[in-house]
Design a protein around this motif. Structure first.
Motif, PDB file in Angstrom:
ATOM      1  N   LEU A   1       0.818  -1.209   0.000  1.00  6.16           N
ATOM      2  CA  LEU A   1       0.000   0.000   0.000  1.00  6.16           C
ATOM      3  C   LEU A   1       0.853   1.261   0.000  1.00  6.16           C
ATOM      4  O   LEU A   1       0.564   2.218  -0.726  1.00  6.16           O
ATOM      5  CB  LEU A   1      -0.935   0.003   1.211  1.00  6.16           C
ATOM      6  CG  LEU A   1      -2.053  -1.026   1.193  1.00  6.16           C
ATOM      7  CD1 LEU A   1      -2.817  -0.994   2.509  1.00  6.16           C
ATOM      8  CD2 LEU A   1      -2.980  -0.788   0.035  1.00  6.16           C
ATOM      9  N   LEU A   2       1.899   1.270   0.807  1.00  4.64           N
ATOM     10  CA  LEU A   2       2.758   2.450   0.884  1.00  4.64           C
ATOM     11  C   LEU A   2       3.445   2.732  -0.454  1.00  4.64           C
ATOM     12  O   LEU A   2       3.473   3.878  -0.917  1.00  4.64           O
ATOM     13  CB  LEU A   2       3.803   2.277   1.987  1.00  4.64           C
ATOM     14  CG  LEU A   2       4.781   3.435   2.158  1.00  4.64           C
ATOM     15  CD1 LEU A   2       4.046   4.674   2.648  1.00  4.64           C
ATOM     16  CD2 LEU A   2       5.908   3.057   3.092  1.00  4.64           C
ATOM     17  N   VAL A   3       3.971   1.678  -1.086  1.00  8.16           N
ATOM     18  CA  VAL A   3       4.663   1.853  -2.373  1.00  8.16           C
ATOM     19  C   VAL A   3       3.696   2.357  -3.437  1.00  8.16           C
ATOM     20  O   VAL A   3       3.995   3.312  -4.167  1.00  8.16           O
ATOM     21  CB  VAL A   3       5.345   0.537  -2.805  1.00  8.16           C
ATOM     22  CG1 VAL A   3       5.802   0.592  -4.247  1.00  8.16           C
ATOM     23  CG2 VAL A   3       6.514   0.212  -1.877  1.00  8.16           C
TER      24      VAL A   3
ATOM     25  N   ALA B   1      -7.710   2.417  -0.686  1.00  6.91           N
ATOM     26  CA  ALA B   1      -8.602   2.437   0.480  1.00  6.91           C
ATOM     27  C   ALA B   1      -9.120   1.028   0.789  1.00  6.91           C
ATOM     28  O   ALA B   1      -9.255   0.651   1.960  1.00  6.91           O
ATOM     29  CB  ALA B   1      -9.762   3.399   0.235  1.00  6.91           C
ATOM     30  N   MET B   2      -9.388   0.239  -0.249  1.00  4.03           N
ATOM     31  CA  MET B   2      -9.777  -1.158  -0.032  1.00  4.03           C
ATOM     32  C   MET B   2      -8.619  -1.945   0.585  1.00  4.03           C
ATOM     33  O   MET B   2      -8.835  -2.856   1.393  1.00  4.03           O
ATOM     34  CB  MET B   2     -10.227  -1.795  -1.339  1.00  4.03           C
ATOM     35  CG  MET B   2     -11.588  -1.357  -1.785  1.00  4.03           C
ATOM     36  SD  MET B   2     -12.157  -2.284  -3.200  1.00  4.03           S
ATOM     37  CE  MET B   2     -11.981  -1.064  -4.473  1.00  4.03           C
ATOM     38  N   GLY B   3      -7.404  -1.587   0.216  1.00  6.19           N
ATOM     39  CA  GLY B   3      -6.240  -2.208   0.826  1.00  6.19           C
ATOM     40  C   GLY B   3      -6.118  -1.858   2.302  1.00  6.19           C
ATOM     41  O   GLY B   3      -5.733  -2.708   3.122  1.00  6.19           O
ATOM     42  N   VAL B   4      -6.450  -0.628   2.656  1.00  3.69           N
ATOM     43  CA  VAL B   4      -6.449  -0.240   4.076  1.00  3.69           C
ATOM     44  C   VAL B   4      -7.508  -1.040   4.824  1.00  3.69           C
ATOM     45  O   VAL B   4      -7.287  -1.478   5.962  1.00  3.69           O
ATOM     46  CB  VAL B   4      -6.686   1.281   4.217  1.00  3.69           C
ATOM     47  CG1 VAL B   4      -6.920   1.676   5.657  1.00  3.69           C
ATOM     48  CG2 VAL B   4      -5.502   2.052   3.640  1.00  3.69           C
ATOM     49  N   TRP B   5      -8.648  -1.273   4.194  1.00  6.52           N
ATOM     50  CA  TRP B   5      -9.682  -2.119   4.785  1.00  6.52           C
ATOM     51  C   TRP B   5      -9.150  -3.538   5.009  1.00  6.52           C
ATOM     52  O   TRP B   5      -9.406  -4.152   6.041  1.00  6.52           O
ATOM     53  CB  TRP B   5     -10.907  -2.109   3.886  1.00  6.52           C
ATOM     54  CG  TRP B   5     -12.019  -3.045   4.266  1.00  6.52           C
ATOM     55  CD1 TRP B   5     -12.420  -3.392   5.531  1.00  6.52           C
ATOM     56  CD2 TRP B   5     -12.879  -3.753   3.380  1.00  6.52           C
ATOM     57  NE1 TRP B   5     -13.476  -4.259   5.469  1.00  6.52           N
ATOM     58  CE2 TRP B   5     -13.776  -4.497   4.166  1.00  6.52           C
ATOM     59  CE3 TRP B   5     -12.982  -3.815   1.996  1.00  6.52           C
ATOM     60  CZ2 TRP B   5     -14.769  -5.298   3.610  1.00  6.52           C
ATOM     61  CZ3 TRP B   5     -13.970  -4.612   1.446  1.00  6.52           C
ATOM     62  CH2 TRP B   5     -14.852  -5.343   2.246  1.00  6.52           C
ATOM     63  N   ALA B   6      -8.386  -4.057   4.048  1.00  4.68           N
ATOM     64  CA  ALA B   6      -7.820  -5.401   4.182  1.00  4.68           C
ATOM     65  C   ALA B   6      -6.777  -5.459   5.303  1.00  4.68           C
ATOM     66  O   ALA B   6      -6.620  -6.489   5.947  1.00  4.68           O
ATOM     67  CB  ALA B   6      -7.200  -5.848   2.854  1.00  4.68           C
ATOM     68  N   VAL B   7      -6.074  -4.355   5.536  1.00  7.86           N
ATOM     69  CA  VAL B   7      -5.116  -4.311   6.642  1.00  7.86           C
ATOM     70  C   VAL B   7      -5.870  -4.263   7.971  1.00  7.86           C
ATOM     71  O   VAL B   7      -5.494  -4.932   8.940  1.00  7.86           O
ATOM     72  CB  VAL B   7      -4.170  -3.097   6.505  1.00  7.86           C
ATOM     73  CG1 VAL B   7      -3.382  -2.866   7.775  1.00  7.86           C
ATOM     74  CG2 VAL B   7      -3.231  -3.286   5.335  1.00  7.86           C
ATOM     75  N   ALA B   8      -6.945  -3.484   8.029  1.00  8.23           N
ATOM     76  CA  ALA B   8      -7.702  -3.314   9.269  1.00  8.23           C
ATOM     77  C   ALA B   8      -8.408  -4.602   9.681  1.00  8.23           C
ATOM     78  O   ALA B   8      -8.478  -4.913  10.866  1.00  8.23           O
ATOM     79  CB  ALA B   8      -8.715  -2.184   9.112  1.00  8.23           C
TER      80      ALA B   8
END
Length: 177
Positions: free
Chosen positions: A12-14, A41-48
């Motif tokens: 996500l950061l890259v 944002a969906m990736g942040v959801w997957a991290v959460a």
């Protein structure tokens, strides 16, 4: 061969950094930024939600879709950008294009890593969209011919005997009710 694990936060950061740099010069339509930041944002959801299969599959599908749309956007808007940006803007344009292309090159690798995470979270190998399916394989159906020895017999029932109906003179068996 062991596949090295890549942290989803790193992916996500890259991609966030490369997308920001790709949007540094306004040579792409706003749909490029909206689609890529929505997928992130969906990736942040997957991290959460670390156990959610839905979150990681949405991220994976979004990455695949943006991979295709980014190729289309680059093909349409790069020639226009080469003509429009001249002088000192040309260097910024080239940097922005380079970062957007680098993000595009890294997306298949990110999709592969996201698919590995999907499998680790319990996802199926085949993606199921929830539609009922009909199969011609008879082994998947439950057989109607089951072993009936485990069932209770209903042919003969032992009912209680009524002692008042016993006839002693005839020596007949008691009458069952």
């Amino acid at each position: 061969m062991e596949i090295p694990t890549v942290n989803l936060k790193t992916i996500l950061l890259v991609h966030w950094l490369l997308t920001c740099w790709g949007c540094l010069v306004a040579w792409l339509p706003s749909a490029y930024a909206w689609s890529n930041f929505t997928v992130l944002a969906m990736g942040v959801w997957a991290v959460a939600q670390r156990d959610s299969v839905d979150a990681i599959i949405m991220f994976l599908v979004g990455m695949i879709i943006t991979f295709v749309t980014d190729i289309i956007d680059f093909g349409i808007y790069y020639p226009v950008g080469e003509v429009v940006f001249t002088g000192w803007q040309r260097d910024s344009f080239r940097f922005s294009v380079g970062m957007a292309i680098l993000s595009l090159i890294l997306k298949p690798l990110s999709c592969f890593c996201a698919y590995q995470m999907y499998r680790e979270r319990g996802g199926d190998y085949a993606v199921n969209f929830g539609f009922p399916t009909v199969t011609s394989n008879r082994n998947t159906y439950q057989s109607l011919e089951q072993n009936r020895s485990t069932y209770q017999s209903i042919d003969r029932q032992d009912s209680p005997v009524n002692p008042h109906l016993y006839n002693e003179q005839d020596n007949k068996a008691p009458v069952r009710i």
